[in-house]
Motif scaffolding. Structure first.
Motif, PDB file in Angstrom:
ATOM      1  N   SER A   1       0.815  -1.221   0.000  1.00 54.65           N
ATOM      2  CA  SER A   1       0.000   0.000   0.000  1.00 54.65           C
ATOM      3  C   SER A   1       0.841   1.261   0.000  1.00 54.65           C
ATOM      4  O   SER A   1       1.977   1.279   0.478  1.00 54.65           O
ATOM      5  CB  SER A   1      -0.908   0.015   1.234  1.00 54.65           C
ATOM      6  N   PHE A   2       0.213   2.342  -0.508  1.00 59.40           N
ATOM      7  CA  PHE A   2       0.846   3.655  -0.563  1.00 59.40           C
ATOM      8  C   PHE A   2      -0.118   4.687   0.017  1.00 59.40           C
ATOM      9  O   PHE A   2      -1.290   4.724  -0.369  1.00 59.40           O
ATOM     10  CB  PHE A   2       1.210   4.021  -2.000  1.00 59.40           C
ATOM     11  N   TYR A   3       0.410   5.517   0.908  1.00 61.07           N
ATOM     12  CA  TYR A   3      -0.395   6.531   1.593  1.00 61.07           C
ATOM     13  C   TYR A   3       0.120   7.920   1.259  1.00 61.07           C
ATOM     14  O   TYR A   3       1.237   8.099   0.761  1.00 61.07           O
ATOM     15  CB  TYR A   3      -0.339   6.310   3.106  1.00 61.07           C
ATOM     16  N   GLY A   4      -0.720   8.923   1.577  1.00 59.94           N
ATOM     17  CA  GLY A   4      -0.339  10.307   1.361  1.00 59.94           C
ATOM     18  C   GLY A   4      -1.168  10.945   0.263  1.00 59.94           C
ATOM     19  O   GLY A   4      -2.206  10.418  -0.160  1.00 59.94           O
ATOM     20  N   ASN A   5      -0.705  12.093  -0.221  1.00 63.43           N
ATOM     21  CA  ASN A   5      -1.423  12.854  -1.244  1.00 63.43           C
ATOM     22  C   ASN A   5      -0.844  12.563  -2.623  1.00 63.43           C
ATOM     23  O   ASN A   5       0.376  12.590  -2.819  1.00 63.43           O
ATOM     24  CB  ASN A   5      -1.325  14.352  -0.948  1.00 63.43           C
ATOM     25  N   TYR A   6      -1.721  12.310  -3.572  1.00 64.35           N
ATOM     26  CA  TYR A   6      -1.308  12.007  -4.939  1.00 64.35           C
ATOM     27  C   TYR A   6      -0.964  13.292  -5.676  1.00 64.35           C
ATOM     28  O   TYR A   6      -1.793  14.193  -5.800  1.00 64.35           O
ATOM     29  CB  TYR A   6      -2.449  11.270  -5.646  1.00 64.35           C
ATOM     30  N   ASP A   7       0.271  13.369  -6.184  1.00 66.92           N
ATOM     31  CA  ASP A   7       0.723  14.506  -6.973  1.00 66.92           C
ATOM     32  C   ASP A   7       1.224  13.981  -8.309  1.00 66.92           C
ATOM     33  O   ASP A   7       2.286  13.373  -8.392  1.00 66.92           O
ATOM     34  CB  ASP A   7       1.845  15.247  -6.244  1.00 66.92           C
ATOM     35  N   VAL A   8       0.444  14.210  -9.363  1.00 65.14           N
ATOM     36  CA  VAL A   8       0.781  13.663 -10.670  1.00 65.14           C
ATOM     37  C   VAL A   8       2.097  14.233 -11.190  1.00 65.14           C
ATOM     38  O   VAL A   8       2.780  13.606 -12.010  1.00 65.14           O
ATOM     39  CB  VAL A   8      -0.368  13.917 -11.667  1.00 65.14           C
ATOM     40  N   GLY A   9       2.481  15.403 -10.692  1.00 72.74           N
ATOM     41  CA  GLY A   9       3.747  15.994 -11.099  1.00 72.74           C
ATOM     42  C   GLY A   9       4.956  15.216 -10.593  1.00 72.74           C
ATOM     43  O   GLY A   9       6.069  15.420 -11.066  1.00 72.74           O
ATOM     44  N   GLN A  10       4.725  14.314  -9.630  1.00 71.96           N
ATOM     45  CA  GLN A  10       5.808  13.485  -9.085  1.00 71.96           C
ATOM     46  C   GLN A  10       5.637  12.023  -9.483  1.00 71.96           C
ATOM     47  O   GLN A  10       6.126  11.128  -8.794  1.00 71.96           O
ATOM     48  CB  GLN A  10       5.861  13.606  -7.559  1.00 71.96           C
ATOM     49  N   LYS A  11       4.962  11.792 -10.600  1.00 68.86           N
ATOM     50  CA  LYS A  11       4.682  10.423 -11.018  1.00 68.86           C
ATOM     51  C   LYS A  11       5.294  10.129 -12.384  1.00 68.86           C
ATOM     52  O   LYS A  11       5.204  10.940 -13.294  1.00 68.86           O
ATOM     53  CB  LYS A  11       3.176  10.170 -11.089  1.00 68.86           C
ATOM     54  N   ASN A  12       5.882   8.948 -12.503  1.00 68.91           N
ATOM     55  CA  ASN A  12       6.333   8.415 -13.779  1.00 68.91           C
ATOM     56  C   ASN A  12       5.448   7.231 -14.146  1.00 68.91           C
ATOM     57  O   ASN A  12       4.987   6.500 -13.253  1.00 68.91           O
ATOM     58  CB  ASN A  12       7.793   7.964 -13.695  1.00 68.91           C
ATOM     59  N   PRO A  13       5.194   7.003 -15.439  1.00 70.74           N
ATOM     60  CA  PRO A  13       4.367   5.861 -15.842  1.00 70.74           C
ATOM     61  C   PRO A  13       4.903   4.557 -15.257  1.00 70.74           C
ATOM     62  O   PRO A  13       6.113   4.314 -15.232  1.00 70.74           O
ATOM     63  CB  PRO A  13       4.475   5.877 -17.371  1.00 70.74           C
TER      64      PRO A  13
END
Length: 371
Positions: A34-46
Motif C-alpha cells: 500500500s501507498f499513503y499520502g497525497n497524490y501529486d501527478v507531477g511526481q509520477k512516472n508511468p
C-alpha cells in the motif's frame, strides 16, 4: 542466479494460497502493498507510484462490511474479449453482491475505442451513479473526463490499469512495470541456469500507449540488464489484444527472426504462442507478462514456462471496497491507502499447485453480464 530486486513501485513476493470454494472463493483479508499520502501527478512516472506517496507498506486489506445506504456503482472496462477481464468482472460483481451494491457494467470493445469509453462514462454520470470504477483504456487519455466527473462530486476509482489523472480518487492495481520486471527476471535466471551466453527474445507487450503494456516492456528491459550474457530483444510487436492481431504479429515476428529463444508477451500472445511456434519448427520458451486461465493450464501442461499473477479478482474486490469506503466519507491516503494491490507471485511448474484456479479467476465458465 540473480537475486530478486526490491522494486520501489510495489513489493513482489510469492504468497502461498490455499483452496477456495466456489462461488465465494476468497478470504476476507489479503496481503497487499500500500501507498499513503497525497497524490501529486507531477511526481509520477508511468508504471510507478507518485513519489509524493509513501510506501510500499506491506499490510492486510480487510474487506469492508456492507454499507447501510444502497449504492449504485458504474463500471467501465476496456473489453470482455478475453478471460482476463471476465475475471475482473467476477471480482467486481461477486464483491458487489456481498456488499449489496447495485452495478452498471459497460465495456468499450477494445483498447482502440477511447471515445467509446468516454461516451460510456458520460452515460454512467447521466444515470446518476454514486461512483465509478474505471479500467482506463489510456494512461493519460481520460485525464480530462476524470476531472470533469470529479467536479460533479462523483468519485472515480481506477482498477487494473494505471492512470495519470490527478483527480482520480484511489487506485487498486499492481505495477505492470513490476510484472514485466518479474517476467524478465525469470527469463534471465532461466537462461543463466541453462548456461546460455546469448539469447534472442521476441516481446509482444500489447497496445501501445495503453500504459500497462508500455510499463511491462520497460520493466522487462530493466530486469534483463542483470543477465550476464547478451540478451537481444530482436522484435517488439505492439497491438490490440485480440487473438487475430496478436497471432498475426507473432507469426510475422517468428518468420522474420527464425532463431528465437524466448517469446514474452501479453496473455493473448502467450496463449497463441505454442501453436504458432510449433508451425515454425522452433523451440522457443513462452512467458506471459500476466496470468489468464489459458496460461494457468499451459503452465500445468508445460507449454508455458511462467507468468506473474497480478491477482485480478482480488484487485477488483479491493476497488469495490475502496469505493464503498469513499462513499462512507473515509479519506484515501489517510483512512485507507490511496493506492494498493495484492502481492505478485510468479507462477511456474514449481509452484502452480499452490494457487487455486478459483482464487485467481473465479468459477470456471464465468462470463461477464453487461448492461
Amino acid at each position: 542466479m540473480i537475486n530478486r530486486k526490491f522494486l520501489t513501485s510495489t513489493i513482489c513476493a510469492a504468497v502461498a494460497v490455499g483452496s477456495f470454494a466456489v462461488p465465494l472463493s476468497y478470504a476476507e483479508e489479503m496481503s497487499v502493498g500500500s501507498f499513503y499520502g497525497n497524490y501529486d501527478v507531477g511526481q509520477k512516472n508511468p508504471g510507478q507510484q507518485a513519489l509524493s506517496l509513501r510506501g510500499p507498506i506491506i499490510e492486510t486489506w480487510k474487506l469492508p462490511a456492507a454499507p447501510e445506504k444502497k449504492l449504485r456503482i458504474g463500471i467501465s472496462i476496456p473489453h470482455v474479449q478475453d478471460s482476463y477481464w471476465h475475471a475482473v468482472s467476477y471480482g467486481l460483481t461477486s464483491e458487489a453482491e456481498r456488499l449489496n451494491v447495485e452495478l452498471v457494467l459497460k465495456e468499450a470493445g477494445g483498447y482502440s475505442n477511447l471515445g467509446t469509453q468516454q461516451d460510456q462514462l458520460n452515460e454512467l454520470v447521466g444515470m446518476g451513479v454514486d461512483g465509478i470504477i474505471l479500467g482506463s483504456i489510456s494512461y493519460s487519455g481520460n485525464n480530462d473526463i476524470v476531472k470533469d466527473i470529479d467536479t460533479k462530486g462523483i468519485p472515480v476509482v481506477e482498477v487494473i490499469n494505471d492512470i495519470e489523472a490527478q483527480n482520480i480518487s484511489a487506485k487498486s492495481l499492481v505495477s505492470f512495470y513490476d510484472m514485466g520486471y518479474l517476467a524478465g527476471e525469470f527469463v534471465a535466471n532461466d537462461a543463466e541456469k541453462a548456461g546460455k551466453e546469448k539469447v534472442n527474445v521476441v516481446f509482444l507487450p500489447g497496445p501501445k500507449n495503453s500504459g500497462w503494456a508500455d510499463d511491462s516492456f520497460t520493466g522487462f528491459q530493466s530486469a534483463t540488464d542483470f543477465f550476464p550474457g547478451e540478451m537481444n530483444v530482436v522484435a517488439v510487436k505492439w497491438g490490440d489484444t485480440s487473438a487475430k492481431a496478436q497471432g498475426d504479429l507473432l507469426a510475422a515476428a517468428l518468420k522474420e527472426y527464425p532463431d528465437v529463444d524466448y517469446v514474452i508477451g501479453n496473455a493473448v500472445a502467450a496463449e497463441l504462442a505454442p501453436t504458432v511456434i510449433s508451425k515454425t519448427g522452433q523451440s522457443s520458451k513462452v512467458i506471459g507478462t500476466y496470468i489468464t486461465p489459458a496460461l494457468y493450464d499451459g503452465i500445468n501442461n508445460g507449454t508455458i514456462a511462467a507468468a506473474p499473477a497480478d491477482m485480478t479478482v482480488d484487485q477488483a474486490r479491493i476497488a469495490m471496497g475502496m469505493m464503498v469506503r469513499l462513499l462512507e466519507d473515509e479519506k484515501p491516503g489517510q483512512d485507507f491507502p490511496f493506492r494498493t494491490g495484492p502481492l505478485i507471485p510468479v507462477l511456474s511448474k514449481a509452484n502452480i499447485n499452490e494457487y487455486s484456479y478459483e482464487k485467481l479467476f473465479g468459477p470456471k465458465g464465468y462470463a461477464a453480464t453487461l448492461d
